[in-house]
Design a protein around this motif. Structure first.
Motif: not given
Lengths: 236, 184
Positions: B23-44
């Motif tokens: 659940e804690a992993f899920g919470a961290i994902y909810d907090r940062y997942g979109n931002i990290l995906y955006g970073t990765a998508l913009r770069m790749l």
């Protein structure tokens, strides 16, 4: 450099004081002020762009499923010499490859143990072919020394690469691969040490020397594989 | 009772992650997942590779988490994601995939015209300049950090940024088609 380029260069700096200086240089000059406007527009466009990406909904479950699997694997009793290897669906096929190597290492140990039980009997020097004669023994010892020196040379070259396993800059897949190589090398080193300690007591047994040679060859192959992969840029 | 996700600090969540709390992993994902995906998508620019990179970042959080107390978990994850994306780019370069036609990033569902324009213009930039621009202007890394990540000098990072911004200005200038290529 003209004033416009000077301003643009200052705007490339990380230092806010340089940005301040750029604004001072542009002050009162409409053409130069346009440069600052362009810079601000670009920053605004970037900020707008940054807000647009949305991760696919399925990604959350995919990430969590992998973490759950990793957590489960971590909590399972780890087989010898595989401790610390990250497990994920992506690495499963590699794990099977490593298992082959570990099985080979285990076989080495079994052979050593089997031969050890034989030589608990008093060793009798004979010409039957089971024991090698002293000249051949010296030659074999010399050949092993050469092997050991060549391997030490390879090991020195490979160590910095293998040590990257604990570098935070190393990607997870590369780190897992490097750890696997280290484990395989450790397993072979243990087997070599075992055979060597046995040969110290029973220097004439040809089968043990054959096992030692096989271990040396195996270790050489692995070290060359590490160096080859690094040369090809496959290890991060 | 466990606090709600929104109320938990990054360090609390990280501590729970260490005990295998999904659940804690899920919470961290909810907090940062979109931002990290955006970073990765913009770069790749390839959604499937961006997903892989996000997965790698969270696996790293699981297998080699930062030592608490963590002052900036988002920054740590951002750096891990960026490095993983750069690894992907290097692999792609090694495989000479850059010679294949790039699959365009899917068009954003929202955003202003200039946001779309910059996305197209950035895709037209030479690879090294694009990386420096992305890391500095989009992802917010300093030249010193970029120099280490890309194994170039700080001066090169600055000059690449200077040139790349100039190219971008040309591409974004009125009357310029944003999808035209730029010679390296």
């Amino acid at each position: 450099m003209n004033r416009a380029d000077e301003i643009r260069e200052l705007l490339c700096s990380d230092d806010p004081a340089d940005h301040q200086r750029a604004r001072q240089l542009a002050r009162g000059n409409a053409e130069l002020l346009v440069l600052l406007d362009e810079h601000d527009e670009l920053a605004a466009a970037v900020a707008d762009w940054k807000t647009q990406a949305q991760a696919p909904a399925a990604l959350r479950e995919r990430v969590l499923a992998q973490l759950r699997e990793s957590e489960t694997s971590r909590n399972e009793p780890a087989p010898a010499r595989v401790v610390g290897i990250e497990r994920s669906p992506r690495f499963t096929s590699r794990l099977w490859t490593w298992r082959g190597a570990l099985a080979a290492a285990a076989t080495l140990v079994v052979v050593i143990m089997a031969t050890r039980t034989v030589v608990y009997e008093p060793v009798v020097i004979s010409t039957s072919g089971r024991l090698i004669v002293s000249n051949a023994l010296a030659a074999a010892h010399e050949a092993e020394q050469r092997h050991a020196e060549a391997i030490a040379e390879l090991q020195r070259a490979a160590d910095p690469i293998l040590n990257r396993a604990h570098d935070l800059q190393t990607g997870a897949a590369e780190a897992a691969l490097l750890l696997a190589y280290r484990d395989r090398i450790s397993a072979i080193d243990a087997a070599i040490a075992e055979v060597n300690s046995y040969l110290d007591e029973n220097p004439g047994l040809a089968s043990a020397r054959t096992v030692l040679l096989a271990a040396y060859i195996d270790k050489t192959r692995i070290l060359e594989e590490v160096l080859g992969r690094d040369d090809r840029g496959e290890l991060g | 009772m466990k606090p709600a996700h929104g109320a938990s600090s990054d360090n609390e969540l990280l501590e729970r992650c260490r005990t295998g709390d999904a659940e804690a992993f899920g919470a961290i994902y909810d907090r940062y997942g979109n931002i990290l995906y955006g970073t990765a998508l913009r770069m790749l620019r390839r959604p499937e590779q961006a997903e892989d990179v996000v997965q790698v970042a969270f696996m790293k959080l699981h297998t080699k988490p930062p030592q608490p107390p963590v002052s900036n978990l988002g920054g740590w994850l951002h750096r891990v994601t960026t490095n993983a994306a750069l690894d992907q780019l290097r692999k792609r370069q090694r495989l000479a995939e850059q010679e294949l036609p790039e699959r365009p990033m899917s068009a954003p569902k929202s955003g202003t015209g200039i946001g779309r324009d910059i996305e197209i213009a950035v895709q037209s930039l030479p690879e090294r300049g694009r990386q420096v621009f992305m890391l500095h202007d989009v992802e917010g890394f300093k030249h010193g950090e970029i120099a280490k990540m890309l194994e170039i000098s700080v001066g090169t990072s600055k000059s690449q940024l200077f040139r790349t911004r100039r190219l971008l200005r040309e591409l974004l200038a009125p009357g310029t088609s944003g999808d035209q290529g730029v010679e390296a």
